[in-house]
Scaffold this active site. Structure first.
Site, PDB file in Angstrom:
ATOM      1  N   SER A 160       0.153  -9.846  -0.588  1.00  0.00           N
ATOM      2  CA  SER A 160       0.001  -8.390  -0.505  1.00  0.00           C
ATOM      3  C   SER A 160       0.327  -7.785   0.847  1.00  0.00           C
ATOM      4  CB  SER A 160      -1.431  -8.001  -0.896  1.00  0.00           C
ATOM      5  OG  SER A 160      -2.363  -8.643  -0.038  1.00  0.00           O
ATOM      6  N   LYS A 185       0.792  -1.226   0.000  1.00  0.00           N
ATOM      7  CA  LYS A 185       0.000   0.000   0.000  1.00  0.00           C
ATOM      8  C   LYS A 185       0.832   1.287   0.000  1.00  0.00           C
ATOM      9  CE  LYS A 185      -4.498  -1.004   0.174  1.00  0.00           C
ATOM     10  NZ  LYS A 185      -5.518  -0.340  -0.675  1.00  0.00           N
TER      11      LYS A 185
END
Length: 525
Positions: free
Chosen positions: A326, A64
């Site tokens: 992720s 992110k």
């Protein structure tokens, strides 16, 4: 698997534009090129080359920060002076916090109250004095509503976690790295999906450079806003979302991410909690790292894809399969749940409720039906004078073995209920078997330990005194070297003298818990 409409020719310009933005993204001021690692154990098991894109290795333990920093570094001086505001379930918040500290920009970050504490603490650590945290709502969408209100009041720039061209371009750098790191045959890239920023960026970049590579999004079954939206052809708002995969718990995807995914994504997959837990374990076994649930989504989808194609046509087309790991912002207290559910998710544990007659010999017939299977859990409490209800977990190698076990129980004339796929049983009922029983007269309670090895519990069960009734039994395999069992044995007072030699003959360390205060309070009549 849900197919997505093929891209039209006039969509190429949009993909090329996003590709150019991704190539120019300033992500490497804070991020690094993460490894694309082979997963040898998974590859051998699936019969396919499996690669893991290790975004969990970034400074904030997720991808992110790429998009967050790329958005914030482009702010003009006036915008920087007014500060930024963001809403996030945790990983985007950490990216914004790190970017704020790096760029000297004040940030207000709204997080749902359900955000794991490890993520809240990390935001404070990365942002320091530049960040104020506001906790509001139960999901990202709730936090976003609060952030929008605060933005209107203070005039700060909203740094969207997914529906912003600069954020999507930043996430697209993940795809550029994958293609650079693996120039050889590549069949498909599997991407976890919440609001769609990572999927939109990865899909647009891959389709612009290597359109033959499939891009497949993966969502949690109870947080599938993108899959539903693509199926309907317009954005769908979910009333509720599951929070196990909190990093992708989004009620509505972005307008821009939806448009890009509709153009460039080949298919969407949905996976359940058990499959996610199994994928967490798979990643740990190959890397010795523990991803968060959202971080394992892509691999869970990859495994589902391989299994589906093996059933349909016997193979998947040539080329490696890539799963994007992720993030790894896992709350430690979730690990027990993950370990417990991973066995079921991998079809390595079957769970049954078996009813046997409350008569001499029936328990031995039950053990015989189990055979040499390792027992993962065993719960029983006497409650009926005519029948005994047993909750048992059994280690299996396949669904066929699960069906064979059920057949073996039925062959003994036992009633069987297969609870392997039953959420209520797995979450709650397995922990609620017990309580007081008026039938448990003359009960003695003992705790035993034994070396944990295949067949050990079955061997223990076979040695129990044939003339004394078992009124309580609890066992759960916790992966330790020693198994621990709690047993209630009904021994008439005039036979108490036989207990010490019987227990000594068993040969296991044991403790008499018959006078334990909690047992007397909760289980003894």
């Amino acid at each position: 698997m849900n197919a997505v409409a093929a891209p039209a020719d006039d969509d190429a310009a949009a993909a090329d534009d996003l590709l150019a933005q991704s190539r120019a993204a300033r992500v490497y001021d804070v991020a690094h090129e993460s490894a694309l690692e082979a997963a040898p154990l998974l590859s051998a098991r699936l019969g396919r080359p499996v690669l893991l894109k290790r975004e969990d290795q970034q400074p904030v333990f997720s991808f992110k920060l790429r998009g967050a920093y790329n958005r914030m570094v482009q702010l003009d001086p006036a915008q920087r002076a007014r500060g930024v505001i963001a809403a996030s379930a945790g990983n985007h918040a950490q990216g914004v916090a790190l970017a704020a500290a790096k760029l000297g920009i004040r940030a207000t970050i709204v997080m749902p109250v359900t955000a794991p504490q490890v993520k809240v603490d990390a935001v404070r650590r990365f942002g320091g004095a530049m960040v104020e945290i506001v906790l509001a709502g139960d999901s990202y969408s709730d936090a976003q509503a609060t952030a929008a209100q605060l933005q209107a009041e203070h005039g700060a720039t909203f740094v969207h976690p997914f529906d912003d061209p600069a954020v999507i371009a930043g996430q697209g750098t993940v795809a550029l790295e994958i293609l650079r790191q693996h120039p050889g045959p590549l069949h498909a890239v599997f991407v976890p999906v919440g609001g769609g920023g990572l999927l939109a960026g990865v899909a647009a970049c891959i389709k612009a450079l290597r359109p033959e590579v499939k891009v497949i999004g993966v969502q949690a079954l109870d947080a599938d806003a993108m899959a539903r939206s693509l199926e309907k052809g317009s954005r769908v708002a979910l009333d509720e979302v599951g929070l196990f995969a909190d990093g992708t718990a989004v009620k509505q995807v972005g307008a821009l991410t939806f448009a890009l995914c509709r153009q460039h994504v080949d298919a969407m997959l949905r996976v359940d909690t058990d499959a996610i837990c199994a994928a967490i374990r798979d990643i740990y076994q190959d890397t010795r790292c523990v991803p968060e649930p959202s971080g394992a989504l892509a691999l869970a989808g990859l495994k589902q894809y391989v299994a589906a194609h093996a059933r349909l046509d016997g193979q998947v087309a040539d080329g490696a399969l890539v799963a994007i790991v992720s993030g790894a912002n896992m709350n430690f207290d979730r690990l027990r749940f993950v370990a417990e559910r991973a066995e079921v998710g991998e079809q390595h544990e079957a769970v049954f409720a078996v009813t046997i007659p409350e008569e001499r010999g029936s328990f031995r017939r039950f053990c015989a039906a189990l055979g040499r299977h390792s027992i993962t859990e065993f719960n029983y409490r006497i409650g009926d004078a005519s029948s005994a209800h047993i909750f048992v977990g059994v280690q299996i190698a396949s669904r066929d073995e699960r069906e064979a076990l059920a057949a073996a129980f039925r062959a003994q004339a036992f009633d069987v209920l297969d609870l392997t796929d039953d959420e209520l049983a797995k979450l709650h009922l397995r922990h609620m078997i017990g309580g007081r029983s008026p039938l448990a007269r003359h009960e003695r309670l003992y705790r035993f330990e034994f070396p944990e090895r295949p067949g050990a519990l079955t061997h223990f069960l076979g040695q129990l005194h044939p003339d004394w009734n078992i009124s309580l039994f609890h066992y759960r395999n916790h992966g330790a070297d020693y198994g621990r069992i709690l047993v209630g044995i009904q021994v008439p007072p005039d036979e108490y003298a036989l207990l010490p030699p019987f227990l000594a003959a068993l040969g296991y360390p044991h403790w008499d818990e018959s006078d334990h205060p909690a047992y007397r309070l909760l289980l003894r009549e």
